[in-house]
Design a protein around this motif. Sequence first.
Motif, PDB file in Angstrom:
ATOM      1  N   GLY A  16     -46.905  18.259  60.077  1.00  0.00           N
ATOM      2  CA  GLY A  16     -46.371  17.624  58.877  1.00  0.00           C
ATOM      3  C   GLY A  16     -45.776  16.243  59.061  1.00  0.00           C
ATOM      4  O   GLY A  16     -45.235  15.674  58.114  1.00  0.00           O
ATOM      5  N   LYS A  17     -45.878  15.678  60.261  1.00  0.00           N
ATOM      6  CA  LYS A  17     -45.309  14.349  60.498  1.00  0.00           C
ATOM      7  C   LYS A  17     -46.266  13.257  60.035  1.00  0.00           C
ATOM      8  O   LYS A  17     -47.479  13.431  60.040  1.00  0.00           O
ATOM      9  N   HIS A  18     -45.677  12.117  59.660  1.00  0.00           N
ATOM     10  CA  HIS A  18     -46.473  10.962  59.242  1.00  0.00           C
ATOM     11  C   HIS A  18     -47.001  10.246  60.486  1.00  0.00           C
ATOM     12  O   HIS A  18     -46.250   9.961  61.411  1.00  0.00           O
ATOM     13  N   VAL A  19     -48.293   9.976  60.491  1.00  0.00           N
ATOM     14  CA  VAL A  19     -48.960   9.338  61.627  1.00  0.00           C
ATOM     15  C   VAL A  19     -49.497   7.990  61.172  1.00  0.00           C
ATOM     16  O   VAL A  19     -50.216   7.908  60.177  1.00  0.00           O
ATOM     17  N   TYR A  20     -49.131   6.942  61.899  1.00  0.00           N
ATOM     18  CA  TYR A  20     -49.575   5.592  61.565  1.00  0.00           C
ATOM     19  C   TYR A  20     -50.943   5.289  62.166  1.00  0.00           C
ATOM     20  O   TYR A  20     -51.324   5.856  63.200  1.00  0.00           O
ATOM     21  N   ALA A  21     -51.660   4.369  61.567  1.00  0.00           N
ATOM     22  CA  ALA A  21     -52.932   3.886  62.114  1.00  0.00           C
ATOM     23  C   ALA A  21     -52.672   3.242  63.466  1.00  0.00           C
ATOM     24  O   ALA A  21     -51.586   2.696  63.715  1.00  0.00           O
ATOM     25  N   LEU A  22     -53.642   3.300  64.345  1.00  0.00           N
ATOM     26  CA  LEU A  22     -53.498   2.673  65.664  1.00  0.00           C
ATOM     27  C   LEU A  22     -53.464   1.152  65.539  1.00  0.00           C
ATOM     28  O   LEU A  22     -54.077   0.579  64.641  1.00  0.00           O
ATOM     29  N   THR A  23     -52.774   0.534  66.471  1.00  0.00           N
ATOM     30  CA  THR A  23     -52.671  -0.929  66.500  1.00  0.00           C
ATOM     31  C   THR A  23     -53.305  -1.501  67.762  1.00  0.00           C
ATOM     32  O   THR A  23     -53.100  -2.663  68.079  1.00  0.00           O
ATOM     33  N   ASN A  24     -54.074  -0.693  68.484  1.00  0.00           N
ATOM     34  CA  ASN A  24     -54.646  -1.131  69.762  1.00  0.00           C
ATOM     35  C   ASN A  24     -56.156  -1.372  69.702  1.00  0.00           C
ATOM     36  O   ASN A  24     -56.811  -1.455  70.728  1.00  0.00           O
ATOM     37  N   GLY A  25     -56.716  -1.464  68.486  1.00  0.00           N
ATOM     38  CA  GLY A  25     -58.145  -1.749  68.349  1.00  0.00           C
ATOM     39  C   GLY A  25     -59.018  -0.521  68.223  1.00  0.00           C
ATOM     40  O   GLY A  25     -60.213  -0.625  67.971  1.00  0.00           O
ATOM     41  N   SER A  26     -58.453   0.653  68.386  1.00  0.00           N
ATOM     42  CA  SER A  26     -59.210   1.895  68.241  1.00  0.00           C
ATOM     43  C   SER A  26     -58.845   2.522  66.899  1.00  0.00           C
ATOM     44  O   SER A  26     -58.248   1.862  66.057  1.00  0.00           O
ATOM     45  N   TYR A  27     -59.212   3.775  66.683  1.00  0.00           N
ATOM     46  CA  TYR A  27     -58.802   4.436  65.451  1.00  0.00           C
ATOM     47  C   TYR A  27     -58.219   5.806  65.756  1.00  0.00           C
ATOM     48  O   TYR A  27     -58.571   6.459  66.723  1.00  0.00           O
ATOM     49  N   ARG A  28     -57.284   6.212  64.929  1.00  0.00           N
ATOM     50  CA  ARG A  28     -56.518   7.441  65.128  1.00  0.00           C
ATOM     51  C   ARG A  28     -57.348   8.648  64.722  1.00  0.00           C
ATOM     52  O   ARG A  28     -57.944   8.684  63.657  1.00  0.00           O
TER      53      ARG A  28
END
Length: 107
Positions: A16-28
């Motif tokens: 249930g936690k909020h997960v942010y988009a990756l910032t390292n050039g890949s995708y979550r």
Amino acid sequence: MNRDAQNQSFVCNHCGKHVYALTNGSYRNHCPYCLYSMHVDILPGDRMQTCRGLMRPVGVIFHSKKGLQLLHECVKCGDKKANVVAQNTVQEDNYELILQLMKHHNL
């Protein structure tokens, strides 16, 4: 589907936690807190899988070109997939859980 469309924030269906988009050039593709994923892809990023089961983290493997990868197993259909460990980003993966998985599988 382009990379920007694949790299989106989400709420984890397991913890249930909020997960942010990756910032390292890949995708979550999994939660950095509990390491769970969802069975949504047939091919990486296509979002065409109809199963939609939770993908439970069951191990860690090492790939010579991709580095550490989490091994996920679908709790609904049993399919297994490997996903790169998220690092050098706004929400890195929970290394305590990764170490527990590594100990369990003697990596």
